[in-house]
Motif scaffolding. Structure first.
Motif, mmCIF file in Angstrom:
data_model
loop_
_atom_site.group_PDB
_atom_site.id
_atom_site.type_symbol
_atom_site.label_atom_id
_atom_site.label_comp_id
_atom_site.label_asym_id
_atom_site.label_seq_id
_atom_site.Cartn_x
_atom_site.Cartn_y
_atom_site.Cartn_z
ATOM 1 N N TYR A 1 11.742 2.502 2.457
ATOM 2 C CA TYR A 1 13.186 2.364 2.667
ATOM 3 C C TYR A 1 13.497 1.339 3.747
ATOM 4 O O TYR A 1 14.336 0.456 3.561
ATOM 5 N N ARG A 2 12.829 1.424 4.885
ATOM 6 C CA ARG A 2 13.111 0.503 5.989
ATOM 7 C C ARG A 2 12.812 -0.945 5.592
ATOM 8 O O ARG A 2 13.575 -1.867 5.908
ATOM 9 N N ALA A 3 11.691 -1.156 4.913
ATOM 10 C CA ALA A 3 11.320 -2.507 4.505
ATOM 11 C C ALA A 3 12.323 -3.076 3.514
ATOM 12 O O ALA A 3 12.710 -4.255 3.599
ATOM 13 N N ARG A 4 12.759 -2.245 2.572
ATOM 14 C CA ARG A 4 13.737 -2.715 1.586
ATOM 15 C C ARG A 4 15.088 -2.991 2.239
ATOM 16 O O ARG A 4 15.738 -4.013 1.934
ATOM 17 N N ARG B 1 3.241 14.595 2.024
ATOM 18 C CA ARG B 1 2.523 13.326 2.129
ATOM 19 C C ARG B 1 3.400 12.144 1.702
ATOM 20 O O ARG B 1 3.116 10.992 2.048
ATOM 21 N N MET B 2 4.465 12.414 0.982
ATOM 22 C CA MET B 2 5.352 11.359 0.512
ATOM 23 C C MET B 2 6.365 10.924 1.572
ATOM 24 O O MET B 2 6.941 9.836 1.460
ATOM 25 N N TYR B 3 6.574 11.748 2.592
ATOM 26 C CA TYR B 3 7.620 11.466 3.577
ATOM 27 C C TYR B 3 7.440 10.108 4.251
ATOM 28 O O TYR B 3 8.356 9.283 4.295
ATOM 29 N N GLY B 4 6.276 9.897 4.841
ATOM 30 C CA GLY B 4 6.034 8.674 5.602
ATOM 31 C C GLY B 4 6.128 7.424 4.746
ATOM 32 O O GLY B 4 6.720 6.416 5.158
ATOM 33 N N PHE B 5 5.548 7.489 3.539
ATOM 34 C CA PHE B 5 5.617 6.338 2.630
ATOM 35 C C PHE B 5 7.057 6.058 2.227
ATOM 36 O O PHE B 5 7.485 4.897 2.170
ATOM 37 N N SER B 6 7.828 7.121 1.968
ATOM 38 C CA SER B 6 9.223 6.962 1.588
ATOM 39 C C SER B 6 10.002 6.200 2.645
ATOM 40 O O SER B 6 10.748 5.255 2.342
ATOM 41 N N GLN C 1 0.820 -1.203 0.000
ATOM 42 C CA GLN C 1 0.000 0.000 0.000
ATOM 43 C C GLN C 1 0.860 1.262 0.000
ATOM 44 O O GLN C 1 0.513 2.275 -0.614
ATOM 45 N N SER C 2 2.006 1.195 0.683
ATOM 46 C CA SER C 2 2.926 2.348 0.704
ATOM 47 C C SER C 2 3.496 2.611 -0.674
ATOM 48 O O SER C 2 3.605 3.768 -1.104
ATOM 49 N N VAL C 3 3.855 1.546 -1.394
ATOM 50 C CA VAL C 3 4.382 1.695 -2.754
ATOM 51 C C VAL C 3 3.316 2.268 -3.676
ATOM 52 O O VAL C 3 3.581 3.184 -4.474
ATOM 53 N N ILE C 4 2.097 1.750 -3.576
ATOM 54 C CA ILE C 4 0.997 2.254 -4.412
ATOM 55 C C ILE C 4 0.749 3.734 -4.132
ATOM 56 O O ILE C 4 0.618 4.556 -5.056
ATOM 57 N N SER C 5 0.698 4.101 -2.848
ATOM 58 C CA SER C 5 0.432 5.499 -2.471
ATOM 59 C C SER C 5 1.579 6.410 -2.886
ATOM 60 O O SER C 5 1.358 7.520 -3.395
ATOM 61 N N TYR C 6 2.801 5.943 -2.668
ATOM 62 C CA TYR C 6 3.965 6.762 -3.036
ATOM 63 C C TYR C 6 3.988 7.006 -4.549
ATOM 64 O O TYR C 6 4.220 8.145 -4.994
ATOM 65 N N ASN C 7 3.754 5.984 -5.333
ATOM 66 C CA ASN C 7 3.788 6.140 -6.789
ATOM 67 C C ASN C 7 2.683 7.070 -7.282
ATOM 68 O O ASN C 7 2.883 7.837 -8.239
ATOM 69 N N ARG C 8 1.528 7.022 -6.634
ATOM 70 C CA ARG C 8 0.440 7.935 -7.008
ATOM 71 C C ARG C 8 0.828 9.383 -6.712
ATOM 72 O O ARG C 8 0.626 10.281 -7.541
ATOM 73 N N LEU C 9 1.408 9.608 -5.541
ATOM 74 C CA LEU C 9 1.844 10.961 -5.188
ATOM 75 C C LEU C 9 3.022 11.422 -6.050
ATOM 76 O O LEU C 9 3.117 12.603 -6.413
#
Length: 367
Positions: free
Chosen positions: A191-194, A182-187, A150-158
């Motif tokens: 990063y942490r997951a990767r 709005r991109m900060y948290g998703f970024s 969901q973070s990747v989907i949201s980040y790519n949309r933003l």
């Protein structure tokens, strides 16, 4: 153990109609090149990921004479039955049903039936731009962590919105700042997951490569990101703000992340033989399996497309023996030579089933 008991295929690529029962252990799909054996393997992958392993565009999924492709999978997870149906239509719509109930969002389905696929096209992970390696990470982590997906989907949309704003002749500062924040948290979540996944992936890949190659070389996987070293997403975007406005797109962020693949300290794509690269790619996919298995009680389904393209017969035999006798689940293998594959599998297990594919028609050949 999660396994696919039966698949029904209708108008998926060149397979117009098929109804096939599988072994819970090892399934060998044989046939000449271009007959459809890879398409059958891709149908199994599609039921898990709701997209083709070979193409990101669904217009290559359904048969050219049909209006839709339909896949139906009958699974067993221990003592529990699981029914999955996926339909993709010419108008671009797609539906996923689990036990007869529609998934509200297709992304909800990812990870239900984890899968790992290795294919000749994996060479793109070594030779192509970073987009392919990010896609590999996304496919792996998304099956373990739905918040990541969901973070990747949201980040790519933003990101798309931000780039659109940067392309305007007069940039709307307030709106740009709002989208960027709005991109900060998703970024940072991405990063942490990767970073965590790559650390585990690197250790497992090194182990498997040593097993496959006999310890002749050492391999490593590194993770390169603009957020490395404790840098905050806010600072990354602030530092690139002026350049972004000049270039008209976002020049920094996790969309630029990449993997550094090395052998004995040198880039694999430049300083390794074709055989070494093939061995590394097998080790990478086995490492992916180990990482996914480590966070889930469900064993991923293993799909090996054209394994003999990557390894000689001796190494293929060793690999099949390892996955059949080890802590692995259901396995699918394609090959052009049924007799060769029967010889290898028959020496290891009596749980194998064989299928022939010709012109998109699948015929079971027995054990």
């Amino acid at each position: 153990m999660m396994h696919l008991r039966r698949i029904i295929v209708k108008d998926f690529k060149n397979i117009l109609s098929a109804d096939i029962a599988f072994s819970s252990k090892i399934n060998c799909i044989c046939g000449d090149n271009g007959e459809g054996k890879t398409n059958l393997l891709d149908a199994v992958y599609y039921l898990s990921m709701t997209k083709s392993f070979l193409s990101s565009n669904d217009r290559y999924t359904y048969n050219y004479a049909a209006d839709e492709a339909v896949l139906h999978g009958d699974y067993m997870d221990g003592d529990t039955a699981l029914d999955i149906a996926v339909a993709v239509r010419r108008d671009g719509s797609k539906t996923v049903r689990r036990n007869g109930k529609s998934c509200r969002r297709i992304s909800e389905h990812i990870g239900t039936v984890p899968v790992v696929m290795t294919a000749p096209s994996d060479t793109s992970l070594i030779h192509d731009p970073g987009e392919e390696r990010r896609r590999f990470l996304n496919m792996m982590i998304s099956q373990m962590d739905r918040e990541y997906l969901q973070s990747v989907i949201s980040y790519n949309r933003l990101l798309k919105q931000r780039n659109s704003l940067l392309k305007q002749e007069v940039v709307q500062d307030l709106l740009l700042d709002t989208v960027t924040e709005r991109m900060y948290g998703f970024s940072e979540y991405i990063y942490r997951a990767r970073a965590e996944a790559v650390e585990r992936l690197a250790a497992e890949a090194s182990t498997y490569y040593n097993m496959i190659s006999g310890g002749k070389e050492s391999v490593s996987i590194g993770y390169r990101s603009d957020l490395s070293g404790g840098v905050q997403a806010r600072d990354v975007f602030a530092a690139s703000s002026r350049k972004d406005r000049i270039m008209g797109y976002t020049t920094a962020g996790v969309q630029r992340d990449d993997l550094e693949l090395t052998m004995d300290g040198y880039p694999i794509r430049r300083c390794s033989s074709q055989g070494q690269q093939k061995s590394f790619l097998i080790a990478l996919k086995m490492a992916q399996y180990a990482v996914m298995r480590g966070v889930s009680p469900v064993r991923p389904i293993l799909l090996f497309d054209d394994l003999f393209d990557k390894l000689d017969a001796g190494r293929v035999a060793s690999l099949i023996k390892m996955v059949v006798e080890g802590d692995f689940g259901q396995i699918f293998i394609t090959d052009t030579d049924e007799e060769r594959l029967r010889g290898i599998v028959g020496d290891i297990t009596d749980q194998g089933r064989f299928y022939n594919v010709k012109g998109g028609v699948v015929t079971e050949r027995g054990v």
